[in-house]
Design an enzyme around this catalytic site. Structure first.
Site, PDB file in Angstrom:
ATOM      1  N   GLU A 151      36.786  47.398  47.683  1.00 48.49           N
ATOM      2  CA  GLU A 151      36.345  46.006  47.859  1.00 48.49           C
ATOM      3  C   GLU A 151      37.101  45.072  46.930  1.00 48.49           C
ATOM      4  O   GLU A 151      37.603  44.025  47.348  1.00 48.49           O
ATOM      5  CB  GLU A 151      34.843  45.889  47.595  1.00 48.49           C
ATOM      6  CG  GLU A 151      34.330  44.462  47.717  1.00 48.49           C
ATOM      7  CD  GLU A 151      32.828  44.347  47.463  1.00 48.49           C
ATOM      8  OE1 GLU A 151      32.336  43.210  47.426  1.00 48.49           O
ATOM      9  OE2 GLU A 151      32.171  45.390  47.297  1.00 48.49           O
ATOM     10  N   ASN A 208      34.089  36.737  38.512  1.00 47.31           N
ATOM     11  CA  ASN A 208      35.135  37.205  37.610  1.00 47.31           C
ATOM     12  C   ASN A 208      34.591  37.536  36.227  1.00 47.31           C
ATOM     13  O   ASN A 208      35.145  38.383  35.518  1.00 47.31           O
ATOM     14  CB  ASN A 208      36.254  36.172  37.526  1.00 47.31           C
ATOM     15  CG  ASN A 208      37.127  36.180  38.773  1.00 47.31           C
ATOM     16  OD1 ASN A 208      36.872  36.956  39.710  1.00 47.31           O
ATOM     17  ND2 ASN A 208      38.136  35.343  38.805  1.00 47.31           N
TER      18      ASN A 208
END
Length: 381
Positions: free
Chosen positions: A243, A368
């Site tokens: 992913e 992130n």
């Protein structure tokens, strides 16, 4: 020496897919952007062309090809400058859960339709109060005889309107450890108790049907469980590598498309003296710096693709790539907008669409910041 080695078969596939995109996708993008959805007929056309589920095993109806075909699909779709036909999510993120954890019955029942485009998939993890922290989800699954009853809601689900099949993460309310409470279930469109909420309006990704999903006493067969009960968190972690890699691949190609546009603009646009913008030292240096970063990104991405194809464990590195490549899209897209200027801010500009679409990349598929936490933990920090 090239890191990735494309065969004649790969290049023939690319040529065929590029021609398909030019004929069947690009001419309709503006219409899809305006309607905020891609028609199911486009998915079926992708399937008929052999461009969906390229890696799924042939014995279950897939194409049984290597991961480079997925990379090619991601690259060629990036060239269409829209995000609505989310084939990489369908083929390389959702369907692999079915391939790896589905029973024989489930694989034979669903993979052929996923490959043909008759079945569009989605994965339902994110909730209004639970995003990257899977253990914090509140959607529950309670077993009652041969059935499982789902109750809860999901949001920001890609393919949420079009989805014929949703992989849903839900918790066992009786489990004490939240990381050992999550299971994954298959829910078909039309199942009583499964409803769709708003078709969400977003800053970008306009042609992508992102939606809320609701499960109210939604009863599904117990055999719709993927893998083992309460092992959903482990399964999610096992699929994290591909992913995150797909996210990095998509981000890298987006950067390269942006670079092609800005380099072409700066070489072809002249100032009042007839001098191309690219000949001005300040512009020249900025373009070189951007090109260098894009090249570094390409090498990093290709090395991870090669390692992934060899079966290496590069979860840490793919988390690095997910945050680094998606952060790079922000830097590059902002610089491209600055270099092109007012022309790039017009609604008709493809640069503006790209700039808006890219903004969400550092947020979705695990923020992130979460990527950095994972890397830090795996590095013993």
């Amino acid at each position: 020496m090239d890191i990735l080695h494309y065969t004649e078969a790969h290049e023939a596939f690319r040529k065929r897919l590029r021609a398909f995109c030019e004929k069947e996708i690009t001419p309709h993008v503006e219409e899809w952007e305006a309607s905020h959805i891609v028609p199911k007929s486009a998915w079926k056309a992708m399937g008929a062309g052999g461009f969906l589920c390229t890696n799924a095993p042939a014995e279950y109806g897939g194409h049984g090809l290597d991961f480079l075909y997925s990379v090619i699909v991601a690259e060629e779709l990036a060239r269409t400058n829209h995000t609505g036909l989310a084939a990489p999510l369908h083929s390389d993120i959702v369907v692999p859960y079915i391939v790896s954890y589905g029973s024989e019955e489930i694989k034979k029942k669903y993979i052929p339709g996923c490959t043909s485009g008759d079945i569009i998939t989605a994965v339902a993890m994110t909730e209004p109060d639970a995003g990257s922290d899977v253990a914090a989800m509140t959607t529950i699954a309670v077993e009652e005889g041969d059935e499982v009853v789902l109750n809860g809601s999901k949001t920001f689900i890609t393919n949420g309107i079009n989805a014929d099949l949703v992989v849903v993460a839900a918790k066992d309310p009786a489990a004490e450890n939240p990381h050992q409470a999550v299971s994954l279930y298959i829910v078909e469109d039309g199942t009583p108790g499964f409803t769709r909420g708003r078709h969400l309006e977003k800053m970008g990704f306009h042609s992508q049907d992102t939606a809320e999903l609701f499960f109210t006493n939604c009863r599904i067969p117990r055999k719709n469980l993927l893998g083992e009960k309460n092992m959903g968190f482990v399964m999610l972690m096992e699929k994290l590598q591909q992913e995150r890699l797909i996210c990095a691949v998509m981000a890298q190609f987006a950067v390269e498309i942006m670079m092609e546009a800005v380099v072409g603009y700066c070489k072809g646009t002249k100032d009042t003296t007839g001098k191309p913008y690219s000949k001005h030292q300040a512009v020249n240096f900025q373009l070189v710096e951007m090109m260098t970063e894009a090249h570094i990104g390409r090498v990093f991405m290709e090395k991870l693709v090669a390692d992934h194809m060899e079966g290496k464990n590069v979860v840490r590195e793919t988390c690095m790539a997910k945050y680094w490549h998606t952060d790079l899209t922000q830097t590059i897209s902002n610089q491209v907008l600055d270099l092109i200027g007012e022309e790039a801010t017009a609604e008709r500009s493809l640069i503006l669409r790209g700039w808006r679409d890219l903004r969400v990349l550092p947020i979705f598929a695990g923020t992130n910041e979460i990527m950095k936490l994972v890397v830090g933990k795996m590095s013993g920090l």
